[in-house]
Scaffold this motif. Structure first.
Motif, PDB file in Angstrom:
ATOM      1  N   LEU A 111       0.825  -1.208   0.187  1.00  0.00           N
ATOM      2  CA  LEU A 111      -0.071  -0.132  -0.079  1.00  0.00           C
ATOM      3  C   LEU A 111       0.807   1.278   0.012  1.00  0.00           C
ATOM      4  O   LEU A 111       0.698   2.164  -0.631  1.00  0.00           O
ATOM      5  CB  LEU A 111      -0.950   0.011   1.169  1.00  0.00           C
ATOM      6  N   ASP A 112       1.893   1.260   0.699  1.00  0.00           N
ATOM      7  CA  ASP A 112       2.665   2.337   0.865  1.00  0.00           C
ATOM      8  C   ASP A 112       3.568   2.489  -0.618  1.00  0.00           C
ATOM      9  O   ASP A 112       3.784   3.886  -0.950  1.00  0.00           O
ATOM     10  CB  ASP A 112       3.865   2.134   2.008  1.00  0.00           C
ATOM     11  N   TYR A 113       3.915   1.414  -1.073  1.00  0.00           N
ATOM     12  CA  TYR A 113       4.590   1.600  -2.220  1.00  0.00           C
ATOM     13  C   TYR A 113       3.673   2.368  -3.564  1.00  0.00           C
ATOM     14  O   TYR A 113       3.940   2.990  -4.140  1.00  0.00           O
ATOM     15  CB  TYR A 113       5.116   0.319  -2.773  1.00  0.00           C
ATOM     16  N   ARG A 114       2.305   1.550  -3.484  1.00  0.00           N
ATOM     17  CA  ARG A 114       1.478   2.235  -4.403  1.00  0.00           C
ATOM     18  C   ARG A 114       1.339   3.773  -4.317  1.00  0.00           C
ATOM     19  O   ARG A 114       1.314   4.409  -5.138  1.00  0.00           O
ATOM     20  CB  ARG A 114       0.236   1.303  -4.099  1.00  0.00           C
ATOM     21  N   ARG A 115       1.060   4.049  -2.733  1.00  0.00           N
ATOM     22  CA  ARG A 115       0.895   5.591  -2.595  1.00  0.00           C
ATOM     23  C   ARG A 115       1.977   6.344  -3.267  1.00  0.00           C
ATOM     24  O   ARG A 115       1.620   7.409  -3.552  1.00  0.00           O
ATOM     25  CB  ARG A 115       0.558   5.736  -1.078  1.00  0.00           C
ATOM     26  N   MET A 116       3.273   6.041  -2.938  1.00  0.00           N
ATOM     27  CA  MET A 116       4.118   6.711  -3.373  1.00  0.00           C
ATOM     28  C   MET A 116       4.233   6.964  -4.869  1.00  0.00           C
ATOM     29  O   MET A 116       4.465   7.971  -5.393  1.00  0.00           O
ATOM     30  CB  MET A 116       5.703   5.972  -2.690  1.00  0.00           C
ATOM     31  N   LEU A 117       3.872   5.750  -5.635  1.00  0.00           N
ATOM     32  CA  LEU A 117       4.094   5.825  -7.190  1.00  0.00           C
ATOM     33  C   LEU A 117       2.848   6.895  -7.506  1.00  0.00           C
ATOM     34  O   LEU A 117       3.077   7.454  -8.442  1.00  0.00           O
ATOM     35  CB  LEU A 117       3.702   4.364  -7.625  1.00  0.00           C
ATOM     36  N   VAL A 118       1.798   6.821  -6.940  1.00  0.00           N
ATOM     37  CA  VAL A 118       0.623   7.650  -7.165  1.00  0.00           C
ATOM     38  C   VAL A 118       0.795   9.335  -6.929  1.00  0.00           C
ATOM     39  O   VAL A 118       0.745  10.069  -7.742  1.00  0.00           O
ATOM     40  CB  VAL A 118      -0.649   7.348  -6.536  1.00  0.00           C
ATOM     41  N   ARG A 119       1.562   9.231  -5.704  1.00  0.00           N
ATOM     42  CA  ARG A 119       2.088  10.816  -5.352  1.00  0.00           C
ATOM     43  C   ARG A 119       3.109  11.218  -6.485  1.00  0.00           C
ATOM     44  O   ARG A 119       3.255  12.549  -6.658  1.00  0.00           O
ATOM     45  CB  ARG A 119       2.674  10.862  -4.033  1.00  0.00           C
ATOM     46  N   HIS A 120       3.582  10.609  -7.006  1.00  0.00           N
ATOM     47  CA  HIS A 120       5.040  11.004  -7.798  1.00  0.00           C
ATOM     48  C   HIS A 120       4.814  10.270  -9.368  1.00  0.00           C
ATOM     49  O   HIS A 120       5.333   9.266  -9.602  1.00  0.00           O
ATOM     50  CB  HIS A 120       6.230  10.777  -7.249  1.00  0.00           C
ATOM     51  N   PRO A 121       4.041  10.645 -10.241  1.00  0.00           N
ATOM     52  CA  PRO A 121       3.850  10.173 -11.440  1.00  0.00           C
ATOM     53  C   PRO A 121       5.115   9.757 -12.264  1.00  0.00           C
ATOM     54  O   PRO A 121       5.185   8.746 -13.009  1.00  0.00           O
ATOM     55  CB  PRO A 121       2.663  10.939 -12.187  1.00  0.00           C
ATOM     56  N   TRP A 122       6.130  10.625 -12.024  1.00  0.00           N
ATOM     57  CA  TRP A 122       7.402  10.461 -12.917  1.00  0.00           C
ATOM     58  C   TRP A 122       8.202   9.526 -12.093  1.00  0.00           C
ATOM     59  O   TRP A 122       9.220   8.879 -12.849  1.00  0.00           O
ATOM     60  CB  TRP A 122       8.271  11.755 -12.523  1.00  0.00           C
TER      61      TRP A 122
END
Length: 258
Positions: A111-122
């Motif tokens: 969940l934390d990994y997914r949230r990080m990817l969503v916060r930073h699309p690049w």
């Protein structure tokens, strides 16, 4: 200074984390350091995307000359690699440790990994392009490996289980981040963009026949309150499926399952 041409000669060994940078003589610009440069780069990447990051624009954001940046980094790639590792540091490894057994730890990591990817699309393209060997990336990788190890799978099966879970998370987070970014570029909320997109092709006569087998699924998705709820619901259930699959494979490998 590391030249781009030098890195191109040996791309497999090209990383800011593998290079020894010769310190520059004298003192750097007052009030500027690598952490401030990287923080500004992350803000710009979040707001404008990877393609628009340049040393010139970054220097303007920091109100310094472009040459000032070269006291601390040699190339734009250096900055991106530092940015990648910095956002890996947003994954809360203390929360992972506190979560309990491997199932709960896996869920917190995912969940934390997914949230990080969503916060930073690049982040998604960069994570696939650069070597992820900074201290935060290695720490996250270590927690992932530790969690997979604790499933009880034999060593030769652990890399496959790791790929099943965390390549899924990478793909899911990437798709979600790009969808959110596309909606924002259109000046719409996710709900508005999703609703208008679905309506556009469901109402188009050329798609009606092809979509007939998907009618129930499309109707089911439309019954939910928001796109955010759909993202969360589908992710949680898919992760449960993967966890259950690992449990089945552990039992099978140990001879206690069918």
């Amino acid at each position: 200074m590391v030249k781009a041409a030098d890195r191109a000669k040996n791309p497999a060994r090209s990383s800011v984390w593998l290079e020894t940078r010769t310190p520059r003589g004298g003192g750097g610009p007052a009030g500027l350091d690598r952490e401030r440069i990287v923080a500004a780069a992350i803000r710009m990447l979040d707001e404008e995307g990877l393609a628009k990051l340049s040393m010139r624009k970054l220097a303007a954001e920091l109100n310094v000359t472009a040459m000032s940046l070269y006291w601390y980094v040699d190339t734009k790639d250096d900055i991106i690699e530092y940015a990648v590792d910095t956002v890996y540091g947003e994954i809360d490894l203390a929360a992972v440790d506190a979560a309990g057994d491997w199932r709960d730890r896996m869920r917190v990591l995912a969940l934390d990994y997914r949230r990080m990817l969503v916060r930073h699309p690049w982040m998604s393209p960069c994570a696939g392009y650069y070597l992820n060997i900074g201290p935060h990336a290695i720490a996250v990788g270590g927690k992932i490996q530790e969690t997979i190890r604790d499933t009880g799978l034999p060593m030769d099966r652990q890399p496959s289980a790791m790929s099943a879970v965390f390549q899924f998370v990478y793909g899911y987070g990437t798709i979600q981040s790009q969808f959110e970014n596309r909606a924002a570029q259109a000046g719409m909320s996710q709900n508005e963009f999703y609703g208008e997109s679905i309506k556009a092709f469901r109402d188009d006569p050329q798609f009606m026949e092809a979509l007939e087998p998907m009618t129930d699924l499309l109707d089911e998705r439309a019954s939910h309150g928001s796109v955010t709820e759909i993202w969360d619901r589908d992710f949680d259930y898919a992760l449960d499926v993967l966890v259950a699959g690992i449990e089945v494979m552990v039992a099978r490998e140990s001879g206690t399952g069918t």
